[in-house]
Design a protein around this motif. Structure first.
Motif, PDB file in Angstrom:
ATOM      1  N   GLU A 263       0.851  -1.188   0.000  1.00 49.11           N
ATOM      2  CA  GLU A 263       0.000   0.000   0.000  1.00 49.11           C
ATOM      3  C   GLU A 263       0.887   1.239   0.000  1.00 49.11           C
ATOM      4  O   GLU A 263       1.729   1.409   0.883  1.00 49.11           O
ATOM      5  N   ILE A 264       0.706   2.109  -1.008  1.00 40.32           N
ATOM      6  CA  ILE A 264       1.453   3.355  -1.120  1.00 40.32           C
ATOM      7  C   ILE A 264       0.480   4.469  -1.464  1.00 40.32           C
ATOM      8  O   ILE A 264      -0.696   4.233  -1.742  1.00 40.32           O
ATOM      9  N   ASP A 265       0.980   5.697  -1.477  1.00 37.14           N
ATOM     10  CA  ASP A 265       0.088   6.826  -1.717  1.00 37.14           C
ATOM     11  C   ASP A 265      -0.415   6.875  -3.145  1.00 37.14           C
ATOM     12  O   ASP A 265      -1.604   7.053  -3.394  1.00 37.14           O
ATOM     13  N   SER A 266       0.490   6.718  -4.121  1.00 32.63           N
ATOM     14  CA  SER A 266       0.116   6.858  -5.520  1.00 32.63           C
ATOM     15  C   SER A 266       1.111   6.110  -6.391  1.00 32.63           C
ATOM     16  O   SER A 266       2.169   5.674  -5.910  1.00 32.63           O
ATOM     17  N   PRO A 267       0.834   5.967  -7.698  1.00 29.71           N
ATOM     18  CA  PRO A 267       1.793   5.294  -8.585  1.00 29.71           C
ATOM     19  C   PRO A 267       3.177   5.939  -8.581  1.00 29.71           C
ATOM     20  O   PRO A 267       4.170   5.262  -8.884  1.00 29.71           O
ATOM     21  N   ALA A 268       3.264   7.224  -8.250  1.00 30.84           N
ATOM     22  CA  ALA A 268       4.568   7.892  -8.223  1.00 30.84           C
ATOM     23  C   ALA A 268       5.487   7.314  -7.157  1.00 30.84           C
ATOM     24  O   ALA A 268       6.708   7.504  -7.213  1.00 30.84           O
ATOM     25  N   ASP A 269       4.919   6.589  -6.158  1.00 32.43           N
ATOM     26  CA  ASP A 269       5.721   6.017  -5.079  1.00 32.43           C
ATOM     27  C   ASP A 269       6.138   4.573  -5.345  1.00 32.43           C
ATOM     28  O   ASP A 269       6.773   3.951  -4.491  1.00 32.43           O
ATOM     29  N   ARG A 270       5.804   4.046  -6.512  1.00 34.41           N
ATOM     30  CA  ARG A 270       6.240   2.695  -6.845  1.00 34.41           C
ATOM     31  C   ARG A 270       7.756   2.653  -7.054  1.00 34.41           C
ATOM     32  O   ARG A 270       8.355   3.621  -7.507  1.00 34.41           O
ATOM     33  N   GLN A 271       8.339   1.511  -6.720  1.00 32.23           N
ATOM     34  CA  GLN A 271       9.754   1.266  -6.959  1.00 32.23           C
ATOM     35  C   GLN A 271       9.912  -0.080  -7.653  1.00 32.23           C
ATOM     36  O   GLN A 271       9.104  -0.991  -7.436  1.00 32.23           O
ATOM     37  N   PRO A 272      10.930  -0.233  -8.474  1.00 35.01           N
ATOM     38  CA  PRO A 272      11.166  -1.540  -9.100  1.00 35.01           C
ATOM     39  C   PRO A 272      11.556  -2.576  -8.057  1.00 35.01           C
ATOM     40  O   PRO A 272      12.323  -2.284  -7.135  1.00 35.01           O
ATOM     41  N   LEU A 273      11.004  -3.769  -8.182  1.00 34.21           N
ATOM     42  CA  LEU A 273      11.304  -4.868  -7.268  1.00 34.21           C
ATOM     43  C   LEU A 273      11.922  -6.005  -8.077  1.00 34.21           C
ATOM     44  O   LEU A 273      11.385  -6.400  -9.110  1.00 34.21           O
ATOM     45  N   HIS A 274      13.042  -6.528  -7.590  1.00 31.19           N
ATOM     46  CA  HIS A 274      13.774  -7.544  -8.330  1.00 31.19           C
ATOM     47  C   HIS A 274      13.902  -8.806  -7.493  1.00 31.19           C
ATOM     48  O   HIS A 274      14.150  -8.745  -6.281  1.00 31.19           O
ATOM     49  N   SER A 275      13.737  -9.953  -8.137  1.00 30.07           N
ATOM     50  CA  SER A 275      13.875 -11.219  -7.441  1.00 30.07           C
ATOM     51  C   SER A 275      14.053 -12.347  -8.452  1.00 30.07           C
ATOM     52  O   SER A 275      13.514 -12.289  -9.564  1.00 30.07           O
ATOM     53  N   ALA A 276      14.815 -13.371  -8.052  1.00 25.91           N
ATOM     54  CA  ALA A 276      14.893 -14.579  -8.867  1.00 25.91           C
ATOM     55  C   ALA A 276      13.616 -15.396  -8.747  1.00 25.91           C
ATOM     56  O   ALA A 276      13.314 -16.232  -9.616  1.00 25.91           O
ATOM     57  N   ALA A 277      12.832 -15.168  -7.694  1.00 22.28           N
ATOM     58  CA  ALA A 277      11.578 -15.897  -7.482  1.00 22.28           C
ATOM     59  C   ALA A 277      10.500 -15.424  -8.445  1.00 22.28           C
ATOM     60  O   ALA A 277      10.572 -14.323  -9.010  1.00 22.28           O
ATOM     61  N   ALA A 278       9.480 -16.250  -8.622  1.00 21.68           N
ATOM     62  CA  ALA A 278       8.305 -15.863  -9.411  1.00 21.68           C
ATOM     63  C   ALA A 278       7.467 -14.898  -8.581  1.00 21.68           C
ATOM     64  O   ALA A 278       7.063 -15.225  -7.467  1.00 21.68           O
ATOM     65  N   LEU A 279       7.199 -13.702  -9.132  1.00 19.22           N
ATOM     66  CA  LEU A 279       6.547 -12.645  -8.365  1.00 19.22           C
ATOM     67  C   LEU A 279       5.143 -12.354  -8.858  1.00 19.22           C
ATOM     68  O   LEU A 279       4.873 -12.336 -10.063  1.00 19.22           O
ATOM     69  N   ASP A 280       4.256 -12.091  -7.896  1.00 15.81           N
ATOM     70  CA  ASP A 280       2.935 -11.520  -8.145  1.00 15.81           C
ATOM     71  C   ASP A 280       2.851 -10.284  -7.255  1.00 15.81           C
ATOM     72  O   ASP A 280       2.637 -10.392  -6.051  1.00 15.81           O
ATOM     73  N   VAL A 281       3.062  -9.092  -7.850  1.00 15.75           N
ATOM     74  CA  VAL A 281       3.128  -7.849  -7.090  1.00 15.75           C
ATOM     75  C   VAL A 281       1.826  -7.066  -7.281  1.00 15.75           C
ATOM     76  O   VAL A 281       1.419  -6.801  -8.420  1.00 15.75           O
ATOM     77  N   ARG A 282       1.207  -6.693  -6.171  1.00 15.31           N
ATOM     78  CA  ARG A 282      -0.060  -5.962  -6.206  1.00 15.31           C
ATOM     79  C   ARG A 282       0.122  -4.637  -5.468  1.00 15.31           C
ATOM     80  O   ARG A 282       0.352  -4.623  -4.249  1.00 15.31           O
ATOM     81  N   TRP A 283       0.032  -3.535  -6.196  1.00 22.39           N
ATOM     82  CA  TRP A 283       0.167  -2.201  -5.611  1.00 22.39           C
ATOM     83  C   TRP A 283      -1.219  -1.677  -5.255  1.00 22.39           C
ATOM     84  O   TRP A 283      -2.138  -1.692  -6.074  1.00 22.39           O
ATOM     85  N   ILE A 284      -1.370  -1.184  -4.042  1.00 20.38           N
ATOM     86  CA  ILE A 284      -2.628  -0.616  -3.555  1.00 20.38           C
ATOM     87  C   ILE A 284      -2.384   0.864  -3.293  1.00 20.38           C
ATOM     88  O   ILE A 284      -1.456   1.238  -2.575  1.00 20.38           O
ATOM     89  N   TYR A 285      -3.235   1.737  -3.860  1.00 22.46           N
ATOM     90  CA  TYR A 285      -3.030   3.181  -3.749  1.00 22.46           C
ATOM     91  C   TYR A 285      -4.044   3.805  -2.787  1.00 22.46           C
ATOM     92  O   TYR A 285      -5.242   3.518  -2.846  1.00 22.46           O
ATOM     93  N   ARG A 286      -3.537   4.677  -1.916  1.00 16.09           N
ATOM     94  CA  ARG A 286      -4.421   5.389  -0.986  1.00 16.09           C
ATOM     95  C   ARG A 286      -5.052   6.608  -1.638  1.00 16.09           C
ATOM     96  O   ARG A 286      -6.058   7.126  -1.147  1.00 16.09           O
ATOM     97  N   ASP A 287      -4.436   7.120  -2.675  1.00 16.80           N
ATOM     98  CA  ASP A 287      -4.965   8.285  -3.399  1.00 16.80           C
ATOM     99  C   ASP A 287      -5.233   9.458  -2.470  1.00 16.80           C
ATOM    100  O   ASP A 287      -6.309  10.086  -2.500  1.00 16.80           O
ATOM    101  N   GLY A 288      -4.273   9.775  -1.628  1.00 13.44           N
ATOM    102  CA  GLY A 288      -4.382  10.947  -0.771  1.00 13.44           C
ATOM    103  C   GLY A 288      -4.905  10.681   0.615  1.00 13.44           C
ATOM    104  O   GLY A 288      -4.806  11.559   1.496  1.00 13.44           O
TER     105      GLY A 288
END
Length: 361
Positions: A263-288
């Motif tokens: 959970e982050i404020d907005s898409p601008a707060d996303r960061q690249p995440l790296h892993s050798a594992a198989a990833l399922d990344v879900r970003w949740i936005y608070r939108d203010g």
């Protein structure tokens, strides 16, 4: 043969049996405890303790593989014992290894190398110090110690009871917990990613926003739990947990699967995440919406099916206190998820500062 360091203390108490009960009970949450009537054995990630009763004396024998780990075991035992003893104020003094100096083996003075913004709410501070190899193992987290502005830093020392002696008055330090995002032992450098936000009573954020090359800060550690080996992982957190989740992902093997909920404020707060594992990344936005007010992290975890939270899933979560309480209760009471297969922590708490966020943890 591996190195084994040891220390010993004997404490006279009014009710040593009650103290033994309390110590074994409090350590049973995060350590392996074996107990009979007159003794207890505690095995922590840092070292071991053997507690025995003879008359009105409780003896503490501790051992560990290095000075930092031994100091940790002494410290947590002393802190718990003296806290439980209250007004009794027993005398506690250690003898043995690692007590020739008053320097804390888990303290380093660090110097700022650089500072840069990663996102609108995250700033990376690179620090340099000496002899950092111990900080690469044994936990993700450190405490940064901020001296009062305009004063020369006065750092904590080791007390005979095993606890740090902190400077007081005008020299009092402010401490905040952060994650080592990356560490380069050869260069003697660590990267600390710090959430920044406005406010007058935000010492860590204020320091990060004003950090300049050459600035001095204290650092103690490492500490805090990391993940156990598993085939599946569920990693959950808000932006305060993003550095830890990023570091954990980089350690996972290719055969692992990881679901990440952030959970982050907005898409601008996303960061690249790296892993050798198989990833399922879900970003949740608070939108203010203010951080820690949505309850969405706990709600999402409660709605996950057995394909994500299975008996062989290790669950790691770091978030605001309210979400922490709800997620941990759900895993333990509703899912009956084994305690050895989850680590859920309160990284912060609305309306509380520093370690007060975890006061009821």
């Amino acid at each position: 043969m591996p190195t084994v360091l040891s220390s010993f203390a004997a404490v006279k108490l009014q009710a040593p049996q009650d103290m033994l009960d309390k110590l074994c009970n409090v350590f049973s949450e995060h350590a392996r405890v074996e107990r009979d009537e007159a003794e207890g054995r505690i095995e922590t990630p840092y070292g071991k303790a053997h507690l025995t009763i003879a008359g009105d004396v409780l003896s503490l024998d501790v051992e560990a593989g290095d000075e930092t780990s031994l100091a940790y075991v002494r410290m947590v035992l002393a802190d718990s014992l003296l806290g439980f003893a209250g007004n009794e104020k027993p005398q506690l003094s250690w003898v043995g290894d690692g007590l020739d100096s008053t320097e804390l083996p888990y303290f380093r003075e660090m110097r700022v190398v650089s500072a840069c913004d990663l996102t609108p709410h995250m700033r990376r501070i690179r620090l340099r110090g000496a002899n950092l190899a111990r900080f690469a193992i044994g936990g993700l987290h450190v405490r940064l110690l901020f001296a009062p502005e305009g004063r020369k830093s006065v750092w904590p020392t080791m007390g005979r009871d095993g606890r740090p002696v902190w400077p007081e008055g005008d020299d009092a330090l402010t401490a905040r917990v952060y994650t080592i995002r990356t560490i380069d032992i050869e260069r003697g450098e660590v990267d600390i990613d710090m959430v920044v936000h406005p406010g007058n009573d935000t010492p860590g954020s204020t320091w990060a926003l004003n950090a300049k090359p050459g600035g001095i800060v204290g650092m103690t550690g490492p500490g805090g739990g990391s993940v156990e080996d598993a085939r599946r992982y569920l990693l959950v957190g808000d932006e305060t947990a993003l550095p830890a989740i990023g570091r954990i992902l980089e350690t996972l093997p290719a055969e692992a699967q990881a679901t990440v909920i952030l959970e982050i404020d907005s898409p601008a707060d996303r960061q690249p995440l790296h892993s050798a594992a198989a990833l399922d990344v879900r970003w949740i936005y608070r939108d203010g919406a203010p951080a820690g007010t949505t309850g969405r992290l706990a709600g999402i975890v409660e709605g996950l099916d057995s394909s994500v939270i299975s008996p062989d899933t290790f669950v790691w979560a770091g978030c605001e206190f309210t979400d922490f309480k709800q997620i941990r209760a759900h895993l333990r009471k509703e899912r009956k998820h084994e305690r050895s297969k989850h680590l859920v922590v309160a990284y912060w708490r609305r309306g509380f500062d520093g370690d007060n966020a975890r006061r009821d943890d």
